[in-house]
Scaffold this motif. Sequence first.
Motif, mmCIF file in Angstrom:
data_model
loop_
_atom_site.group_PDB
_atom_site.id
_atom_site.type_symbol
_atom_site.label_atom_id
_atom_site.label_comp_id
_atom_site.label_asym_id
_atom_site.label_seq_id
_atom_site.Cartn_x
_atom_site.Cartn_y
_atom_site.Cartn_z
ATOM 1 N N ALA A 139 -7.314 32.730 85.143
ATOM 2 C CA ALA A 139 -7.715 33.382 83.900
ATOM 3 C C ALA A 139 -8.539 34.638 84.182
ATOM 4 C CB ALA A 139 -8.512 32.405 83.036
ATOM 5 N N VAL A 140 -9.483 34.520 85.101
ATOM 6 C CA VAL A 140 -10.320 35.676 85.443
ATOM 7 C C VAL A 140 -9.494 36.761 86.126
ATOM 8 C CG1 VAL A 140 -12.225 36.417 86.899
ATOM 9 C CG2 VAL A 140 -12.455 34.357 85.532
ATOM 10 N N ILE A 141 -8.586 36.362 87.002
ATOM 11 C CA ILE A 141 -7.734 37.345 87.688
ATOM 12 C C ILE A 141 -6.859 38.089 86.683
ATOM 13 C CG2 ILE A 141 -5.799 37.572 89.280
ATOM 14 C CD1 ILE A 141 -7.027 35.319 90.928
ATOM 15 N N ALA A 142 -6.331 37.379 85.693
ATOM 16 C CA ALA A 142 -5.502 38.029 84.669
ATOM 17 C C ALA A 142 -6.315 39.043 83.876
ATOM 18 C CB ALA A 142 -4.907 36.976 83.734
ATOM 19 N N LEU A 143 -7.556 38.713 83.539
ATOM 20 C CA LEU A 143 -8.397 39.661 82.796
ATOM 21 C C LEU A 143 -8.797 40.852 83.669
ATOM 22 C CD1 LEU A 143 -10.688 37.256 80.743
ATOM 23 C CD2 LEU A 143 -8.599 38.423 80.037
ATOM 24 N N LEU A 144 -8.987 40.625 84.960
ATOM 25 C CA LEU A 144 -9.283 41.741 85.861
ATOM 26 C C LEU A 144 -8.083 42.678 85.981
ATOM 27 C CD1 LEU A 144 -11.234 39.926 88.720
ATOM 28 C CD2 LEU A 144 -12.167 41.455 86.979
ATOM 29 N N ILE A 145 -6.875 42.113 86.010
ATOM 30 C CA ILE A 145 -5.673 42.951 86.030
ATOM 31 C C ILE A 145 -5.573 43.770 84.756
ATOM 32 C CG2 ILE A 145 -3.145 42.863 85.992
ATOM 33 C CD1 ILE A 145 -3.297 40.446 87.846
ATOM 34 N N ALA A 146 -5.898 43.156 83.620
ATOM 35 C CA ALA A 146 -5.889 43.895 82.353
ATOM 36 C C ALA A 146 -6.904 45.027 82.379
ATOM 37 C CB ALA A 146 -6.182 42.935 81.197
ATOM 38 N N ALA A 147 -8.075 44.800 82.985
ATOM 39 C CA ALA A 147 -9.091 45.853 83.074
ATOM 40 C C ALA A 147 -8.626 47.002 83.973
ATOM 41 C CB ALA A 147 -10.405 45.271 83.591
ATOM 42 N N CYS A 148 -7.978 46.667 85.081
ATOM 43 C CA CYS A 148 -7.463 47.720 85.981
ATOM 44 C C CYS A 148 -6.383 48.544 85.283
ATOM 45 C CB CYS A 148 -6.916 47.090 87.260
ATOM 46 S SG CYS A 148 -8.165 46.318 88.307
ATOM 47 N N ILE A 149 -5.493 47.889 84.559
ATOM 48 C CA ILE A 149 -4.447 48.618 83.841
ATOM 49 C C ILE A 149 -5.052 49.498 82.760
ATOM 50 C CG2 ILE A 149 -2.451 48.332 82.316
ATOM 51 C CD1 ILE A 149 -1.680 45.886 83.914
ATOM 52 N N ASP A 150 -6.093 48.991 82.088
ATOM 53 C CA ASP A 150 -6.752 49.791 81.058
ATOM 54 C C ASP A 150 -7.390 51.044 81.642
ATOM 55 O OD1 ASP A 150 -7.888 49.930 78.192
ATOM 56 O OD2 ASP A 150 -9.683 50.099 79.441
ATOM 57 N N GLY A 151 -7.869 50.958 82.867
ATOM 58 C CA GLY A 151 -8.432 52.143 83.502
ATOM 59 C C GLY A 151 -7.386 53.139 83.978
ATOM 60 N N LEU A 152 -6.139 52.698 84.090
ATOM 61 C CA LEU A 152 -5.085 53.570 84.607
ATOM 62 C C LEU A 152 -4.245 54.226 83.517
ATOM 63 C CD1 LEU A 152 -3.724 51.467 87.620
ATOM 64 C CD2 LEU A 152 -5.110 53.539 87.732
ATOM 65 N N ASP A 153 -4.008 53.518 82.400
ATOM 66 C CA ASP A 153 -3.030 54.022 81.431
ATOM 67 C C ASP A 153 -3.468 55.337 80.799
ATOM 68 O OD1 ASP A 153 -5.102 53.021 79.973
ATOM 69 O OD2 ASP A 153 -3.918 51.627 78.766
ATOM 70 N N GLY A 154 -4.759 55.486 80.527
ATOM 71 C CA GLY A 154 -5.226 56.745 79.948
ATOM 72 C C GLY A 154 -5.095 57.912 80.909
ATOM 73 N N ARG A 155 -5.461 57.674 82.161
ATOM 74 C CA ARG A 155 -5.360 58.748 83.165
ATOM 75 C C ARG A 155 -3.899 59.115 83.429
ATOM 76 N NH1 ARG A 155 -9.911 55.950 84.143
ATOM 77 N NH2 ARG A 155 -11.746 57.097 84.869
ATOM 78 N N ILE A 156 -3.021 58.128 83.470
ATOM 79 C CA ILE A 156 -1.600 58.417 83.679
ATOM 80 C C ILE A 156 -1.028 59.163 82.474
ATOM 81 C CG2 ILE A 156 0.667 57.317 83.903
ATOM 82 C CD1 ILE A 156 -0.606 55.225 85.651
ATOM 83 N N ALA A 157 -1.498 58.811 81.278
ATOM 84 C CA ALA A 157 -1.030 59.508 80.075
ATOM 85 C C ALA A 157 -1.416 60.984 80.121
ATOM 86 C CB ALA A 157 -1.599 58.849 78.825
ATOM 87 N N ARG A 158 -2.635 61.277 80.540
ATOM 88 C CA ARG A 158 -3.052 62.684 80.663
ATOM 89 C C ARG A 158 -2.311 63.387 81.792
ATOM 90 N NH1 ARG A 158 -7.938 60.162 79.201
ATOM 91 N NH2 ARG A 158 -8.462 59.759 81.396
ATOM 92 N N LEU A 159 -2.019 62.656 82.861
ATOM 93 C CA LEU A 159 -1.309 63.267 83.994
ATOM 94 C C LEU A 159 0.124 63.604 83.621
ATOM 95 C CD1 LEU A 159 -1.430 64.011 87.019
ATOM 96 C CD2 LEU A 159 -0.669 61.684 87.519
ATOM 97 N N LEU A 160 0.780 62.718 82.879
ATOM 98 C CA LEU A 160 2.164 62.934 82.469
ATOM 99 C C LEU A 160 2.292 63.680 81.147
ATOM 100 C CD1 LEU A 160 3.696 59.434 83.343
ATOM 101 C CD2 LEU A 160 3.755 61.519 84.705
#
Length: 298
Positions: free
Chosen positions: A66-87
């Motif tokens: 459960a904790v690992i799944a939430l950590l993965i969600a946090a990592c993805i949340d930190g990436l999607d905005g930056r990738i959106a600005r990059l693309l």
Amino acid sequence: MTMTETLPPRPSHDTQPPKTTRRHRRRVRVRGLSFNRLVPNLLTMLGLCAGLNGIKFALLGNFKHAVIALLIAACIDGLDGRIARLLKGTSRFGAEFDSLSDFVCFGVAPPIVLMMWGLPPTMRFAFIPCLMFTVCMALRLARFNAALDDDNKPEYAASFFSGVPAPAGGGLVLFPVFLGLEAHHNGWKTIEAFSHSPYLIATCLILIALLLISTLPVWTFKNFKVPSYVVLPLLLGTGLYAAILVSEPWGALAGAGLLYLILLPFSRRSYWRLRKEAEAVHEAEKEEDTLSASTNKA
């Protein structure tokens, strides 16, 4: 030539010779969004699915997953905005979708994990801290979305959040789970029993909920400038933390949460220093304009 041989038919004047020009087929273009604009939304969808899986693992009593799944969600949340600005795929839909995903992953999933960890629903007033945390997370995200349309925000405030951001709040509130998993791994029975204490869990939920809706300026680390003399110690510290994270992951995550809380007063001090500098520059420009206006009148 004999009379019995038939002559070939004469070509008719009405028939036209076949055209030798080749017809070019036009390429059919599909109308729709570019794939670059869909990539950030796909990442947000994956983060949302990770948060929902975290809820499922918590209901099954598998707190590590459960904790690992939430950590993965946090990592993805930190990436999607930056990738959106990059693309160059930023959109209002993506921002709203990201906020809704954050609410589920960091506003709903952590209280459920903590309830299954040490806050039984049959306990009196056990649901109140969970309810308070989720409501404060919704208010924090609504305030963040409303601030997106604010064009009067000063330049120095662009490097700060107003209150603790949603992913950080979702990670900080899981401190009892990190502590308990680390104690269980090392056989510390007393600390493990303390991590399941309802009073500790309720305190974490209420404290982080207040930090979410507070106006405390918090570093975003987007435009954070590191002095040259700090670069080498920072790299060494990052390598050391990575080694600890591999060997003692739960203790490293709990320590990272405490370090984040320690940095909050320094973030506030940095914000007020930049604000005073900006106000001093504004006052100097106003005095200069007043002097130039009086000189022109004279």
